[in-house]
Scaffold this active site. Structure first.
Site, PDB file in Angstrom:
ATOM      1  N   HIS A   1     -10.789   1.080  -5.607  1.00 41.33           N
ATOM      2  CA  HIS A   1      -9.475   1.646  -6.113  1.00 41.33           C
ATOM      3  C   HIS A   1      -9.427   0.923  -7.524  1.00 41.33           C
ATOM      4  O   HIS A   1      -9.140   1.529  -8.730  1.00 41.33           O
ATOM      5  CB  HIS A   1      -8.290   1.373  -5.389  1.00 41.33           C
ATOM      6  CG  HIS A   1      -8.180   1.938  -3.814  1.00 41.33           C
ATOM      7  ND1 HIS A   1      -7.035   1.831  -3.031  1.00 41.33           N
ATOM      8  CD2 HIS A   1      -9.023   2.738  -3.543  1.00 41.33           C
ATOM      9  CE1 HIS A   1      -7.502   2.456  -2.144  1.00 41.33           C
ATOM     10  NE2 HIS A   1      -8.568   3.017  -2.191  1.00 41.33           N
TER      11      HIS A   1
ATOM     12  N   GLU B   1      -3.635  -3.606  -7.578  1.00 38.70           N
ATOM     13  CA  GLU B   1      -4.851  -3.533  -6.914  1.00 38.70           C
ATOM     14  C   GLU B   1      -5.729  -4.728  -7.480  1.00 38.70           C
ATOM     15  O   GLU B   1      -6.502  -5.246  -6.569  1.00 38.70           O
ATOM     16  CB  GLU B   1      -5.648  -2.297  -6.897  1.00 38.70           C
ATOM     17  CG  GLU B   1      -4.624  -1.233  -7.054  1.00 38.70           C
ATOM     18  CD  GLU B   1      -5.067   0.055  -6.057  1.00 38.70           C
ATOM     19  OE1 GLU B   1      -5.031  -0.053  -4.750  1.00 38.70           O
ATOM     20  OE2 GLU B   1      -5.261   1.074  -6.482  1.00 38.70           O
TER      21      GLU B   1
ATOM     22  N   ASP C   1       0.936  -1.208  -0.124  1.00 37.10           N
ATOM     23  CA  ASP C   1      -0.097  -0.046   0.164  1.00 37.10           C
ATOM     24  C   ASP C   1       0.706   1.300  -0.124  1.00 37.10           C
ATOM     25  O   ASP C   1       0.349   2.213  -0.522  1.00 37.10           O
ATOM     26  CB  ASP C   1      -0.978   0.013   1.198  1.00 37.10           C
ATOM     27  CG  ASP C   1      -2.304  -1.004   0.851  1.00 37.10           C
ATOM     28  OD1 ASP C   1      -2.944  -0.639   0.345  1.00 37.10           O
ATOM     29  OD2 ASP C   1      -1.870  -2.213   1.387  1.00 37.10           O
TER      30      ASP C   1
ATOM     31  N   GLU D   1     -10.057  -1.682  -1.728  1.00 35.47           N
ATOM     32  CA  GLU D   1      -9.305  -1.847  -2.900  1.00 35.47           C
ATOM     33  C   GLU D   1     -10.187  -2.117  -4.109  1.00 35.47           C
ATOM     34  O   GLU D   1      -9.780  -1.885  -5.211  1.00 35.47           O
ATOM     35  CB  GLU D   1      -8.350  -3.160  -2.471  1.00 35.47           C
ATOM     36  CG  GLU D   1      -7.108  -3.016  -1.586  1.00 35.47           C
ATOM     37  CD  GLU D   1      -6.270  -1.834  -2.101  1.00 35.47           C
ATOM     38  OE1 GLU D   1      -6.343  -1.394  -3.335  1.00 35.47           O
ATOM     39  OE2 GLU D   1      -5.466  -1.031  -1.207  1.00 35.47           O
TER      40      GLU D   1
ATOM     41  N   HIS E   1      -4.582   1.698   5.380  1.00 32.82           N
ATOM     42  CA  HIS E   1      -4.185   0.340   5.049  1.00 32.82           C
ATOM     43  C   HIS E   1      -2.906   0.020   5.675  1.00 32.82           C
ATOM     44  O   HIS E   1      -2.808  -1.135   6.488  1.00 32.82           O
ATOM     45  CB  HIS E   1      -4.192   0.037   3.544  1.00 32.82           C
ATOM     46  CG  HIS E   1      -5.606  -0.147   2.825  1.00 32.82           C
ATOM     47  ND1 HIS E   1      -5.833   0.050   1.526  1.00 32.82           N
ATOM     48  CD2 HIS E   1      -6.749   0.496   3.446  1.00 32.82           C
ATOM     49  CE1 HIS E   1      -6.949   0.326   1.344  1.00 32.82           C
ATOM     50  NE2 HIS E   1      -7.778   0.653   2.296  1.00 32.82           N
TER      51      HIS E   1
ATOM     52  N   GLU F   1      -4.885   4.482   1.424  1.00 40.36           N
ATOM     53  CA  GLU F   1      -3.785   3.529   1.384  1.00 40.36           C
ATOM     54  C   GLU F   1      -2.933   3.647   2.559  1.00 40.36           C
ATOM     55  O   GLU F   1      -2.315   2.846   3.272  1.00 40.36           O
ATOM     56  CB  GLU F   1      -2.801   4.019   0.309  1.00 40.36           C
ATOM     57  CG  GLU F   1      -3.444   3.980  -1.192  1.00 40.36           C
ATOM     58  CD  GLU F   1      -3.643   2.590  -1.826  1.00 40.36           C
ATOM     59  OE1 GLU F   1      -3.688   1.601  -0.785  1.00 40.36           O
ATOM     60  OE2 GLU F   1      -4.266   2.626  -3.036  1.00 40.36           O
TER      61      GLU F   1
ATOM     62  N   TYR G   1      -0.795  -1.847  12.903  1.00 35.94           N
ATOM     63  CA  TYR G   1      -1.648  -2.217  14.087  1.00 35.94           C
ATOM     64  C   TYR G   1      -1.550  -3.740  14.292  1.00 35.94           C
ATOM     65  O   TYR G   1      -1.640  -4.029  15.322  1.00 35.94           O
ATOM     66  CB  TYR G   1      -3.064  -1.761  13.762  1.00 35.94           C
ATOM     67  CG  TYR G   1      -3.911  -1.668  14.953  1.00 35.94           C
ATOM     68  CD1 TYR G   1      -3.795  -1.118  16.000  1.00 35.94           C
ATOM     69  CD2 TYR G   1      -5.223  -2.196  14.635  1.00 35.94           C
ATOM     70  CE1 TYR G   1      -4.524  -1.115  17.213  1.00 35.94           C
ATOM     71  CE2 TYR G   1      -6.071  -2.356  16.162  1.00 35.94           C
ATOM     72  CZ  TYR G   1      -5.809  -1.907  17.098  1.00 35.94           C
ATOM     73  OH  TYR G   1      -6.692  -1.907  18.190  1.00 35.94           O
TER      74      TYR G   1
HETATM   75 FE    FE Z   1      -5.411   0.642  -3.210  1.00 35.21          FE
END
Ligand code: FE
Length: 343
Positions: free
Chosen positions: A228, A191, A87, A225, A121, A118, A127
């Site tokens: 995207h 993607e 990403d 995604e 992500h 992004e 995380y």
């Molecule tokens: Fe993306």
């Protein structure tokens, strides 16, 4: 560039995704590329943050000795290793390459939203790494250590070279094709293909009720995604309409060849990372699945199917159609600072 002082209005018919009039770039109205505005609104409606998802179960399962097999741990870490840098590569392409060449302000609006997604992500991956106490240095370096991830990253990054150059300008046949090639590679291949065997593996965990917090993060990422990808496909098809001379038979064959190359890299990734298969998904089913989605991506830009493989993972399409409210009901932590502002 100085602004021309005039009462003459922008003519919407002159607006172009690339190579449009200078005055268009900062005037959102009149809007021509409404698909971009729709994508922007859909992105806002789908807004989410990684910290909203409870990771406690994942933490316990990761720590427990008897929940995950060694193969499952290896698979989980490797797909995370692919995701962590993918990403950022996509974000850099938007911000450093694509954005400045776009002359449609509504497309630029969506790119701003996409760039932020992004970042969300990459935040999600960090995380997960932090929640599970994984070694971030190891996971985030996998694109340089694991051959199949390295090969995918190197393939994608090679399409930055031309258009990252500060001297690069659209407006010639050769450069416009180069720009179109970049959009095609990033949307259809990056993607549209490179994320998908990793998505399938993560949903394999989910179907076993393992690592469901991580799987939920990835589910939100997959929804973003697919948006995207849709936007990228709309860009490609709009550039084709606006500049049909770019879409030559040679260029179409070039696109097919690139998609096939990307498909092979993804198959190589899936089969080398999961040589024994995982959750009943074996090398053959990964190959079929990746070929199946590659044909679907080609069809979206009007190119013929190359493989005609069956879809061995029909449950993957259900995973995309996720209902945010329903899904969040049990696991989401409500912590938006909405309500009154205290001055
Ligand atoms: Fe993306």
């Amino acid at each position: 560039m100085p602004i021309k002082k005039t009462t003459e209005r922008v003519n919407i018919n002159n607006r172009r995704v690339i190579n449009g009039a200078d005055a268009d770039v900062v005037q959102l109205h009149p809007m021509k590329h409404t698909f971009a505005w729709d994508a922007y609104n859909a992105g806002n409606a789908n807004h989410w943050l990684p910290t909203e998802i409870i990771m406690q179960n994942d933490i316990e399962q990761w720590r427990a000795a008897n929940v995950l097999s060694d193969d499952e741990r290896h698979a989980f870490k490797t797909v995370l290793g692919f995701f962590t840098t993918a990403d950022s590569i996509a974000a850099n392409n938007i911000v450093l390459a694509v954005y400045r060449h776009m002359t449609s302000p509504e497309c630029r609006m969506y790119l701003l939203r996409q760039g932020y997604e992004e970042a969300i992500h990459t935040h999600a991956y960090q995380y997960i790494v932090e929640s599970l106490g994984l070694d971030g240095g190891e996971i985030f370096n996998m694109y340089r250590e694991v051959e199949a991830i390295y090969n995918k990253a190197t393939f994608i990054l090679s399409f930055n070279e031309g258009i990252f150059n500060p001297q690069f300008k659209t407006g010639t046949f050769e450069n416009d094709q180069k720009f179109l090639e970049n959009i095609i590679i990033f949307s259809l291949v990056m993607e549209g293909i490179f994320f998908y065997s990793s998505f399938a593996v993560i949903f394999g965990f989910h179907r076993q009720h393992k690592m469901v917090g991580s799987a939920e993060q990835i589910q939100y990422i997959m929804r973003d995604e697919s948006q995207h990808l849709n936007f990228g496909i709309n860009l490609v098809n709009t550039i084709k309409e606006e500049q049909p001379e770019l879409w030559t038979p040679e260029f179409q064959q070039h696109v097919i060849d690139l998609v096939k190359e990307g498909t092979e890299l993804e198959i190589e990734f899936a089969t080398s990372v999961f040589p024994k298969g995982i959750f009943g998904m074996n090398a053959e089913s990964f190959r079929e699945y990746i070929q199946h989605i590659a044909d679907r991506r080609l069809a979206r830009v009007g190119l013929p199917a190359q493989y005609n493989s069956p879809n061995p993972f029909p449950w993957m399409s259900e995973a995309v159609d996720l209902n945010k409210e329903k899904n969040f009901f049990e696991t989401r932590v409500i912590e938006y600072q909405s309500g009154t502002l205290d001055w």
